[in-house]
Design a protein around this motif. Sequence first.
Motif, PDB file in Angstrom:
ATOM      1  N   TRP A   8       0.846  -1.190   0.000  1.00  0.00           N
ATOM      2  CA  TRP A   8       0.000   0.000   0.000  1.00  0.00           C
ATOM      3  C   TRP A   8       0.882   1.241   0.000  1.00  0.00           C
ATOM      4  O   TRP A   8       2.076   1.174   0.278  1.00  0.00           O
ATOM      5  CB  TRP A   8      -0.924   0.000   1.224  1.00  0.00           C
ATOM      6  N   LYS A   9       0.274   2.379  -0.294  1.00  0.00           N
ATOM      7  CA  LYS A   9       0.968   3.660  -0.242  1.00  0.00           C
ATOM      8  C   LYS A   9       0.574   4.384   1.041  1.00  0.00           C
ATOM      9  O   LYS A   9      -0.595   4.372   1.426  1.00  0.00           O
ATOM     10  CB  LYS A   9       0.634   4.511  -1.460  1.00  0.00           C
ATOM     11  N   VAL A  59       5.214   7.105   0.639  1.00  0.00           N
ATOM     12  CA  VAL A  59       6.108   5.958   0.556  1.00  0.00           C
ATOM     13  C   VAL A  59       5.305   4.730   0.160  1.00  0.00           C
ATOM     14  O   VAL A  59       4.071   4.709   0.262  1.00  0.00           O
ATOM     15  CB  VAL A  59       6.812   5.702   1.907  1.00  0.00           C
ATOM     16  N   LYS A  60       6.001   3.707  -0.296  1.00  0.00           N
ATOM     17  CA  LYS A  60       5.358   2.422  -0.567  1.00  0.00           C
ATOM     18  C   LYS A  60       5.794   1.436   0.514  1.00  0.00           C
ATOM     19  O   LYS A  60       6.974   1.314   0.810  1.00  0.00           O
ATOM     20  CB  LYS A  60       5.749   1.874  -1.936  1.00  0.00           C
ATOM     21  N   ARG A  61       4.818   0.757   1.097  1.00  0.00           N
ATOM     22  CA  ARG A  61       5.111  -0.264   2.098  1.00  0.00           C
ATOM     23  C   ARG A  61       4.581  -1.615   1.627  1.00  0.00           C
ATOM     24  O   ARG A  61       3.560  -1.683   0.935  1.00  0.00           O
ATOM     25  CB  ARG A  61       4.489   0.096   3.446  1.00  0.00           C
ATOM     26  N   SER A  62       5.265  -2.669   1.996  1.00  0.00           N
ATOM     27  CA  SER A  62       4.809  -4.003   1.657  1.00  0.00           C
ATOM     28  C   SER A  62       5.197  -4.967   2.772  1.00  0.00           C
ATOM     29  O   SER A  62       6.134  -4.698   3.541  1.00  0.00           O
ATOM     30  CB  SER A  62       5.389  -4.472   0.323  1.00  0.00           C
ATOM     31  N   ILE A 104       9.930  -0.735   3.237  1.00  0.00           N
ATOM     32  CA  ILE A 104       9.446   0.611   2.957  1.00  0.00           C
ATOM     33  C   ILE A 104      10.363   1.199   1.898  1.00  0.00           C
ATOM     34  O   ILE A 104      11.596   1.111   2.010  1.00  0.00           O
ATOM     35  CB  ILE A 104       9.413   1.482   4.235  1.00  0.00           C
ATOM     36  N   THR A 105       9.768   1.752   0.847  1.00  0.00           N
ATOM     37  CA  THR A 105      10.520   2.311  -0.272  1.00  0.00           C
ATOM     38  C   THR A 105      10.094   3.755  -0.473  1.00  0.00           C
ATOM     39  O   THR A 105       8.894   4.060  -0.454  1.00  0.00           O
ATOM     40  CB  THR A 105      10.255   1.509  -1.559  1.00  0.00           C
ATOM     41  N   PHE A 106      11.060   4.646  -0.667  1.00  0.00           N
ATOM     42  CA  PHE A 106      10.744   6.068  -0.801  1.00  0.00           C
ATOM     43  C   PHE A 106      11.822   6.767  -1.618  1.00  0.00           C
ATOM     44  O   PHE A 106      12.938   6.261  -1.784  1.00  0.00           O
ATOM     45  CB  PHE A 106      10.641   6.722   0.580  1.00  0.00           C
ATOM     46  N   THR A 107      11.458   7.940  -2.128  1.00  0.00           N
ATOM     47  CA  THR A 107      12.408   8.799  -2.837  1.00  0.00           C
ATOM     48  C   THR A 107      12.744   9.981  -1.947  1.00  0.00           C
ATOM     49  O   THR A 107      11.846  10.660  -1.444  1.00  0.00           O
ATOM     50  CB  THR A 107      11.814   9.290  -4.171  1.00  0.00           C
ATOM     51  N   VAL A 108      14.022  10.210  -1.729  1.00  0.00           N
ATOM     52  CA  VAL A 108      14.459  11.325  -0.882  1.00  0.00           C
ATOM     53  C   VAL A 108      13.994  12.636  -1.510  1.00  0.00           C
ATOM     54  O   VAL A 108      14.207  12.860  -2.708  1.00  0.00           O
ATOM     55  CB  VAL A 108      15.987  11.321  -0.722  1.00  0.00           C
ATOM     56  N   SER A 127      16.407  12.328  -6.986  1.00  0.00           N
ATOM     57  CA  SER A 127      15.830  11.205  -7.724  1.00  0.00           C
ATOM     58  C   SER A 127      16.269   9.878  -7.108  1.00  0.00           C
ATOM     59  O   SER A 127      16.126   8.827  -7.715  1.00  0.00           O
ATOM     60  CB  SER A 127      16.270  11.267  -9.197  1.00  0.00           C
ATOM     61  N   LYS A 128      16.798   9.944  -5.884  1.00  0.00           N
ATOM     62  CA  LYS A 128      17.346   8.762  -5.232  1.00  0.00           C
ATOM     63  C   LYS A 128      16.254   7.995  -4.494  1.00  0.00           C
ATOM     64  O   LYS A 128      15.630   8.509  -3.568  1.00  0.00           O
ATOM     65  CB  LYS A 128      18.446   9.162  -4.248  1.00  0.00           C
ATOM     66  N   THR A 129      16.033   6.759  -4.926  1.00  0.00           N
ATOM     67  CA  THR A 129      15.059   5.892  -4.282  1.00  0.00           C
ATOM     68  C   THR A 129      15.777   4.909  -3.359  1.00  0.00           C
ATOM     69  O   THR A 129      16.761   4.283  -3.738  1.00  0.00           O
ATOM     70  CB  THR A 129      14.241   5.116  -5.330  1.00  0.00           C
ATOM     71  N   ILE A 130      15.274   4.789  -2.139  1.00  0.00           N
ATOM     72  CA  ILE A 130      15.915   3.975  -1.109  1.00  0.00           C
ATOM     73  C   ILE A 130      14.902   2.994  -0.539  1.00  0.00           C
ATOM     74  O   ILE A 130      13.713   3.314  -0.403  1.00  0.00           O
ATOM     75  CB  ILE A 130      16.481   4.858   0.018  1.00  0.00           C
ATOM     76  N   GLU A 131      15.371   1.811  -0.211  1.00  0.00           N
ATOM     77  CA  GLU A 131      14.516   0.794   0.411  1.00  0.00           C
ATOM     78  C   GLU A 131      15.111   0.357   1.747  1.00  0.00           C
ATOM     79  O   GLU A 131      16.322   0.169   1.862  1.00  0.00           O
ATOM     80  CB  GLU A 131      14.379  -0.426  -0.496  1.00  0.00           C
ATOM     81  N   PHE A 132      14.254   0.238   2.727  1.00  0.00           N
ATOM     82  CA  PHE A 132      14.643  -0.372   4.003  1.00  0.00           C
ATOM     83  C   PHE A 132      13.833  -1.641   4.159  1.00  0.00           C
ATOM     84  O   PHE A 132      12.607  -1.626   4.012  1.00  0.00           O
ATOM     85  CB  PHE A 132      14.365   0.561   5.182  1.00  0.00           C
ATOM     86  N   LYS A 133      14.503  -2.747   4.454  1.00  0.00           N
ATOM     87  CA  LYS A 133      13.811  -4.029   4.615  1.00  0.00           C
ATOM     88  C   LYS A 133      14.073  -4.601   6.001  1.00  0.00           C
ATOM     89  O   LYS A 133      15.218  -4.731   6.430  1.00  0.00           O
ATOM     90  CB  LYS A 133      14.272  -5.031   3.556  1.00  0.00           C
TER      91      LYS A 133
END
Length: 254
Positions: free
Chosen positions: A38-39, A52-55, A75-79, A83-89
């Motif tokens: 979901w967003k 952000v996008k969470r899954s 959780i995935t987001f763009t700073v 244009s930097k997209t980062i994911e935390f798992k």
Amino acid sequence: MSDRHFPVRLSWTISLVLTLGVSMNADAGFFGFGDTSWKEEVLLHDGSRLVVKRSQSYGGRHEIGQSPPIKEQTITFTVPNTSKTIEFKSEYGEDIGRTNFELLALHILNGTPYIVTSPNLCLSYNKWGRPNPPYVFFMYDSKAWKRIALEELPTEFKELNLVVNSKGEEKILTAQSIVTAELVKKLNGELVQPEYKSILREPVNPNGVSQTSCPIPSTAAAKLIAPEIDGKTLYYNWWPLASDWLKKTYGENR
């Protein structure tokens, strides 16, 4: 057995397979299949908002008749302004049988992202060094996430801005095109643990509600498996000793 019953048996078998297929698809989360995503709108400390996008996926150890826990969370987001997209798992921990952390907050200061998490139940709490207040913090250091101490978390960060009970609230979350920051605050407001009200900076008194009340594991001789300083047992804040210390002292099968 007479073949005159074969069409009836075949029809019943096909119906059963189709029914099970539909049921298993509807309850995919229960059986540990697939992901849910979901967003979510994150309210940052400066008042700005970030979508952000969470899954999350399900699986791991659980009692018969109970639904499986969250196996992994991302959780995935763009700073902002990049244009930097980062994911935390939050990955699956074989030793705890589920994901290591609950996600609590994402904050960004001067382009540097920070993640606030809480250990996922008592096995994880002990594994990650029994922090008090019960958080594990991460900072994105240009290339990777690294764990930091509470003292390194900017004091500007005060609020929890991610839905904490994402499994229990999944139906609500996935029904929204975007989970608004206002809804995040409302859902988190139903939680009673003090560490879920805001980012605490002082230790929590164990009271049976907070994770700080998790018992310290012990040996067969009832000796607490915990570090000692000057002959006194260290009940909290084992990090950076944590799991490495436990493995070296008591072996893998503690």
